[in-house]
Design an enzyme around this catalytic site. Structure first.
Site, short mmCIF file in Angstrom:
data_model
loop_
_atom_site.label_atom_id
_atom_site.label_comp_id
_atom_site.label_asym_id
_atom_site.label_seq_id
_atom_site.Cartn_x
_atom_site.Cartn_y
_atom_site.Cartn_z
N CYS B 36 41.30 47.21 34.27
CA CYS B 36 39.85 47.43 34.38
C CYS B 36 39.16 46.25 35.05
O CYS B 36 38.11 45.79 34.61
CB CYS B 36 39.24 47.67 33.00
SG CYS B 36 39.78 49.22 32.27
N ILE B 39 36.66 45.14 40.33
CA ILE B 39 36.78 45.97 41.54
C ILE B 39 37.07 47.43 41.19
O ILE B 39 36.77 48.34 41.97
CB ILE B 39 37.88 45.39 42.48
CG1 ILE B 39 37.97 46.15 43.80
CG2 ILE B 39 39.23 45.39 41.80
CD1 ILE B 39 36.81 45.90 44.73
N ARG B 41 35.50 49.20 39.19
CA ARG B 41 34.22 49.93 39.10
C ARG B 41 33.89 50.56 40.44
O ARG B 41 33.50 51.73 40.51
CB ARG B 41 33.09 48.97 38.69
CG ARG B 41 33.29 48.32 37.33
CD ARG B 41 32.06 47.55 36.91
NE ARG B 41 30.91 48.45 36.82
CZ ARG B 41 29.64 48.04 36.85
NH1 ARG B 41 29.36 46.75 36.99
NH2 ARG B 41 28.66 48.91 36.77
N HIS B 107 51.85 42.81 40.01
CA HIS B 107 52.07 43.98 40.87
C HIS B 107 53.53 44.43 40.87
O HIS B 107 53.82 45.61 40.75
CB HIS B 107 51.64 43.68 42.32
CG HIS B 107 50.15 43.68 42.50
ND1 HIS B 107 49.54 43.65 43.72
CD2 HIS B 107 49.12 43.70 41.59
CE1 HIS B 107 48.22 43.65 43.58
NE2 HIS B 107 47.95 43.66 42.29
N LYS B 125 44.97 44.55 47.08
CA LYS B 125 45.48 43.46 47.92
C LYS B 125 45.19 42.14 47.23
O LYS B 125 44.22 42.07 46.48
CB LYS B 125 44.88 43.47 49.31
CG LYS B 125 43.43 43.89 49.48
CD LYS B 125 42.34 43.11 48.79
CE LYS B 125 42.30 41.63 48.96
NZ LYS B 125 41.22 41.00 48.15
N ARG B 197 41.84 34.68 40.56
CA ARG B 197 42.22 34.27 41.92
C ARG B 197 42.39 32.76 42.09
O ARG B 197 42.72 32.29 43.16
CB ARG B 197 41.20 34.82 42.92
CG ARG B 197 41.37 36.30 43.14
CD ARG B 197 40.20 36.89 43.89
NE ARG B 197 39.06 37.12 43.00
CZ ARG B 197 37.93 37.72 43.38
NH1 ARG B 197 37.78 38.12 44.63
NH2 ARG B 197 36.96 37.92 42.52
N ASP B 210 43.53 36.39 48.88
CA ASP B 210 42.31 37.19 48.66
C ASP B 210 41.54 37.37 49.98
O ASP B 210 41.72 38.37 50.67
CB ASP B 210 41.45 36.51 47.60
CG ASP B 210 40.26 37.37 47.21
OD1 ASP B 210 40.44 38.58 46.98
OD2 ASP B 210 39.13 36.85 47.17
#
Lengths: 384, 384
Positions: B36, B39, B41, B107, B125, B197, B210
């Site tokens: 959640c 991003i 959203r 990931h 990404k 990040r 990023d």
């Protein structure tokens, strides 16, 4: 808009002061043009547009060529001498100042000769093949007490002053972080074969000295003329068979972490990008060296830009600001140079040191990029 | 203008085809959202906007958090399952495809798990910490016969297709020579301390993975996805105490002489510049990743630009072109992904290989920039 109106009135006031000579004497500064290069057409027009300057003489390697220059540029042979040598221009007592668009390799001897004869010097860029050569020119100017200025015209546009004002505002722009500067144009086959800018004996720096001059100057200008510590040329350099640079890229690094990238080329479509990013603001324009049109010129500026809540767009677009110019930037350059020369002639001013200083810093950056190329793209220190 | 109208009708046609499933079956693709993150959203809104997609489940590390996500994003708890684990989403037979905005280091295990369970994969990404990790994900997707796509949204905007059309026109653009791509934003103190990040165990690539992802993708996109031969990271790199990249610059060189410069940073004002120069044309825009607004988006393009005779201005300004989009680019991304998934489910399509291929190339460029950094800013080969 208010910015444009304010800038226009600043220009009007500055030109009015210029017309009075700035230093108190009202006589126009009389220029001698040494060399009839193509760019001399633009500058001769600028001299005639400037309210405090006039053309007294033109000299080239043949009198015929000088007379043709007069005819082609609507200059009155009764008022403007057409000489068949550079020397005659320097010896003409009616000449106060010299505009010199000679091939770069000829700058050192002729610029020193002009200074030695007491002529103020408006010198085409690149000012020399290296900073050491420029230093000899500057020493001659200093010894003679004459004004030196290079012909980086965009520095004189009121747009540049307005951009500087924004970059200097800590609330709007914050601290400078990075500059990206690109100037390319696609030379045709004739240029790539015959232009002086691709000849090792005439303009050995090629695209680095020509288009690269503006990229380096833009980075220095954005950095308030603080010198970077190092330069690194990028791989992918293109040279011609004689070793003259046709396309280059480079990065500059400042001690405090600022950085810049420069890219100049004779091999790509006409492109002229300047992007300057600070901690709080961004400046961008696509015509920083030659504005799209005379009169008004614009740039984009944003401050504290942010995305919408869901990052589906921006809260605002960068604002486009227009700044008017009463005269073309090259005429403002001539007017500023002539204001200083007039003041020096009248005894009220000393030569303005800012102009030779920023020429020298630009040349030091080019030297460092060249040194990095010569070292195989390893970092090179920028001299001081 | 014609361009905008043409683009709008292309989009309308594409969305209509999408609504029919493209591959012949009409059922909407049912998404499970794994994680959640903020991003999610934006992407959950996009899934609901796409005519051929719906949300079936949301999973996070706690059921409470998933339920809050539903409430905050107007998702109906009767229609959308709120799970307290990622695994439950992957095990839900109502889920056709997974959107995965997990921290990058997660990931590999979760994307492979999703593929192994037959879920099509829309992956945030950077897709992985390195190309070798991504290869494992792609191998799992290939083995399972599921579609893979990363979430580079701007690729799906009709503006991008229109720009591609111009760059591919030899008469208008010629051959690509250089790309300059910048994406920076100024992270606040909380981000620089707590965001995933900047954490070495979560997103070890930092700004390179990023913002740098978009810069690398833009260069590849401009180059028609031809891989550069080498990457050189620029000095002036900034990392945090844990070694995570906060600001970087790099150059890419292609075998044929094309070059690109990339700059990404968490430490500079929001800036998003793309400038692409060919032998005959120049493309430029300042919002290539996130258009300023939904709906119409613009870019500047010039072809065969030239100065006026005396170089006192340009014969024309770069033209500003506007391209309309019926749906936001992220909804078009979801629609295209869902069209492919629908076709695969219906048996009329095989997984489209273009999408994993361009993800992999982007990751290879990031790998090479990282390798150059690790080598002390010496050139690093781009893998194949």
């Amino acid at each position: 808009m208010t910015t444009a109106a304010a800038a226009a009135s600043v220009v009007a006031a500055s030109v009015a002061a210029t017309a009075e000579g700035g230093g108190g004497d009202g006589a126009a500064v009389r220029f001698g043009i040494v060399g009839c290069a193509e760019i001399a057409r633009k500058v001769s027009r600028a001299i005639r547009m400037a309210p405090n300057a006039s053309i007294a003489a033109v000299g080239s390697r043949s009198g015929e060529k000088s007379r043709r220059f007069l005819a082609e540029n609507d200059l009155d042979p009764a008022a403007v001498a057409a000489y068949g040598s550079y020397e005659e221009v320097l010896d003409d007592p009616k000449v106060d100042a010299v505009y010199m668009p000679l091939p770069t390799s000829l700058h050192l001897p002729w610029a020193v000769a002009a200074a030695d004869k007491g002529k103020h010097l408006l010198l085409e860029k690149p000012t020399a093949l290296c900073a050491a050569d420029l230093d000899k020119i500057l020493a001659a100017c200093a010894a003679a007490g004459v004004q030196f200025m290079d012909t980086t015209m965009w520095i004189h546009h009121p747009r540049t002053a307005e951009m500087r004002r924004l970059l200097s505002d800590p609330a709007l722009f914050g601290d400078l972080r990075s500059v990206s500067s690109i100037f390319t144009f696609r030379a045709d086959d004739d240029f790539l074969k015959n232009d002086i800018r691709v000849k090792p004996d005439l303009d050995a720096l090629g695209a680095l000295g020509d288009v690269g001059w503006y990229c380096a100057r833009a980075a220095l200008w954005a950095a308030g003329y603080g010198l970077p510590a190092t330069a690194v040329a990028h791989r992918g350099l293109v040279t011609n068979d004689a070793g003259v640079i046709l396309s280059f890229g480079a990065s500059l690094q400042w001690e405090d972490g600022k950085m810049a990238t420069l890219h100049g080329s004779f091999l790509s479509h006409l492109t002229m990008e300047l992007s300057v990013t600070g901690t709080r603001g961004t400046l961008r324009l696509s015509d920083f060296i030659i504005p799209f049109a005379e009169g008004g010129a614009s740039f984009a500026f944003s401050s504290e830009a942010a995305f919408t809540e869901l990052v589906t767009g921006w809260r605002s677009k960068p604002g486009e600001r227009v700044v008017d110019a009463e005269l073309p930037q090259e005429a403002l350059m001539v007017a500023e140079f002539s204001r200083l020369v007039g003041g020096i002639k009248g005894g009220s001013l000393k030569p303005e040191r800012k102009w030779p200083e920023i020429s020298r810093k630009t040349q030091l950056v080019l030297d460092a990029v060249k040194a990095s190329i010569d070292k195989g793209f390893l970092p090179a220190e920028v001299g001081v």
